[in-house]
Design a protein around this motif. Sequence first.
Motif, PDB file in Angstrom:
ATOM      1  N   ASP A 133       0.829  -1.212   0.000  1.00  0.00           N
ATOM      2  CA  ASP A 133       0.000   0.000   0.000  1.00  0.00           C
ATOM      3  C   ASP A 133       0.855   1.249   0.000  1.00  0.00           C
ATOM      4  O   ASP A 133       0.600   2.200  -0.719  1.00  0.00           O
ATOM      5  N   THR A 165      -7.498   5.152   0.491  1.00  0.00           N
ATOM      6  CA  THR A 165      -8.471   4.117   0.805  1.00  0.00           C
ATOM      7  C   THR A 165      -7.795   2.996   1.567  1.00  0.00           C
ATOM      8  O   THR A 165      -6.580   2.868   1.567  1.00  0.00           O
ATOM      9  N   THR A 166      -8.613   2.186   2.230  1.00  0.00           N
ATOM     10  CA  THR A 166      -8.063   1.023   2.915  1.00  0.00           C
ATOM     11  C   THR A 166      -7.882  -0.102   1.890  1.00  0.00           C
ATOM     12  O   THR A 166      -8.194   0.061   0.714  1.00  0.00           O
ATOM     13  N   ALA A 167      -7.429  -1.259   2.394  1.00  0.00           N
ATOM     14  CA  ALA A 167      -7.121  -2.366   1.486  1.00  0.00           C
ATOM     15  C   ALA A 167      -8.346  -2.786   0.669  1.00  0.00           C
ATOM     16  O   ALA A 167      -8.242  -3.140  -0.502  1.00  0.00           O
ATOM     17  N   ASP A 168      -9.556  -2.750   1.302  1.00  0.00           N
ATOM     18  CA  ASP A 168     -10.749  -3.193   0.565  1.00  0.00           C
ATOM     19  C   ASP A 168     -11.461  -2.046  -0.158  1.00  0.00           C
ATOM     20  O   ASP A 168     -12.615  -2.184  -0.571  1.00  0.00           O
ATOM     21  N   GLY A 169     -10.808  -0.921  -0.275  1.00  0.00           N
ATOM     22  CA  GLY A 169     -11.336   0.136  -1.125  1.00  0.00           C
ATOM     23  C   GLY A 169     -12.228   1.154  -0.433  1.00  0.00           C
ATOM     24  O   GLY A 169     -12.735   2.061  -1.064  1.00  0.00           O
ATOM     25  N   LYS A 170     -12.445   0.989   0.905  1.00  0.00           N
ATOM     26  CA  LYS A 170     -13.242   1.991   1.613  1.00  0.00           C
ATOM     27  C   LYS A 170     -12.410   3.255   1.796  1.00  0.00           C
ATOM     28  O   LYS A 170     -11.197   3.158   2.012  1.00  0.00           O
TER      29      LYS A 170
END
Lengths: 372, 433
Positions: free
Chosen positions: B3, B15-20
């Motif tokens: 990241d 964003t975080t790893a899951d796209g949030k």
Amino acid sequence: MTETADANVASFVEFRGVQKSYDGETLVVKDLNLKMPKGEFLTMLGPSGSGKTTCLMMLAGFETATHGEILLDDQPINNIPPHKRGIGMVFQNYALFPHMTVGENLSFPLEVRGMGKSEREEKVRRALDMVQMGSFAARRPAQLSGGQKQRIALARALVFEPKLVLMDEPLGALDKQLREHMQFEIKHLHESLGITVVYVTHDQSEALTMSDRVAVFNDGRIQQLAPPDELYERPQNAFVAGFIGENNKLEGRIEEIHDNKALVRLKTGELIDATPVNVTKVGQETLVSVRPERVEFKPEFFDKGAHTIEAEVLEFIYMGDTFRTRLRVAGHDDFVMKCRNMLGQRRLEPGEKIPISWHMQDARALEKNSAI
Amino acid sequence: MSDASHDSVQSGPLTTADGKPLKAALASAQAHRTRRAFYLVAPLLFFVVITFLMPIGQLLTKSVNNPAFYSWQDRDTGEKIPLMVDLRAWFDAHPAGTGPDEAAYAALVTGLVHAKEVKAQGQIGTRINYEVSGSRSLFTKTARKADKLEPPYKEAVLDVDKDWDDPKLWNSMRNASKAFTIDFYLSALDRTRDDSGNIIKADEERAVYILLFERTLVMSALITFITFLLGFPIAHLLATLPLRHSNLLMIFVLLPFWTSLLVRTTSWIVLLQSQGVVNDIWVSVGLISDENRLQMIYNQAGTIIAMTHILLPFMVLPLYSVMRPIDPSYVRAARSLGATSWTAFRRIYMPQTIPGIGAGGLLVFILAVGYYITPALVGGSTGQLISNLIAFHMQNSLNWSLAAALASLLLFAVLLLYWLYDRLIGIDNLKLG
């Protein structure tokens, strides 16, 4: 007291029979005599409570001597208030004025001397450049790191070009690497400016690194006043031997003594060679001190005709640049031998029995009751 | 961390790893903690709202809205009954300055008859009495006879008392029937309305409030200054003495806190009165003669002395808490750099105590501005402060709206001061302990 070398030195700072007591019952400083030539870097070294900081404070004028005289440039200064002594001082916690910028801090001593604005600015700029902090004039002390604060404190103590600079454990709050770096910087400033410095510390390696001479304090007295090499290699008494660097101590009794050679019989019966320092009589109790790095275990390096003594390896510690081996010698479990980590150096195994020896001049027979 | 390597090339929000979005993820991760923290402070918040915000809200409302003239609350049922309905309608229909005609008198009589039925005539009279003295008895007397009055009502009412002809009275009734009025603030600032409703200065003998506000502010400032002069050395001593001595001194400083305010104030009376201890001593050592005993109590001097004593700890404690951590090496450093002890104090020590001076000063001043018991007991007539007048209107004249207006003005003055302090020194520079 060792003042033999002092007698014919032109003194710049002088303590004459100075005593100090805070409570009227005990003396914190007992009969201090010290002469210091101009341009010297002198360190007062000692454990806390040994009176070294009190001496510094008396010199700065924040404490009054209970007895005796302090002279600066041949003028008695006992009754001169601190602000008229013209002594620069660096404090342990830096003491940078938090409500002023770095530039204002530096300009303060010039301002109180009534110096004009342009002259002040010029001097401040030069002092900041000297400690490589030229671009920090507008910062506040709170925005600086420990090392930067230290440099500013140094620059502030030097900016009004004092005759004498006092430093009270100025590097105590810094981490090891920065401390070593600053030691060299201070040393270089001392050399390039030719100022006289009195430096107080309890860190012996700092004292040895920086000083022209070191005064080892204990119990309100100077135990030894000597250049670093002499202090390390020829400690005058058991306290200095124990305080400066690491030392192995072996208890024994003088068996034979003549000229510069003493034969000591240890409690467990072995015989060792030593140089007598302050022992004179056969049969006297003695403490033989040997530096760990001067202990030898390879027979090819043994002194011809020197006594050897058997040791048992208890522990082997790898320290990077050195190997540190803990040995049992003559019933002592804490005898330490240090060898350099060099090519082909043997690593000793715990349980191994080895002979050890040393050169006679590296073992110093000291009077036992001078140990503290 | 892959990241991290992307961060530099990524544009737009993180964003975080899951796209949030990172900010939303952080908020939801901390929501639980925020909620828990809120539950912890909720009781206090509730308490503050009930005991502090609501009364202040009530006070502010009361200062602009006094419904005593047009609304009556039944003691038993709690039901709100409107009063003087017709008269209010008449006031609405006719502009200010219109003289009362027959219809107005008729509405007045109807209103009084109704008021008498629900026993509200006293309340109405009291309300008008705030502005026109003598109105209370006028209203009760007229209400008693109201149901027997016959038209034409104007003559009938004037027959009962010709004071009803007074335009001031009608003006006052007109104001009192409004839902919101600034008249209490006008009174609190020594202003009143003339017959046609213009704002004018009040009569000399009724104009006391501005004088009292001025006196309150001046005396509070003086007291603050004296506590500073006395408190600064004490705080310095406390901060620099060795701990075992400073503890004892600290007990002396705190001693007033552990003694009843009343006891302290009355002991000042014992000490300072003209036949009191201090005067006796001065007379006995010949400092003053027996005839010229000093009047040090029941006047401004008494108020200043007693309040200075009582408020001193509020100055000492913030100063002490600021001075305690000031390292003595600052002054030493200044001295070694060539400053005299006075320069070192002025340039190095004093500036570092400013947060304490500000906090102590603000605290003492605000407390002094609202002080009540001490001036009431030792102030005599010249040592009264505005709070004593507020208390008078709360307890004696029962003009709560005027009391509320005076109190609100006091509140605004303090807020103004607070704002000024923030502008000049900065509120972050405030250190209370």
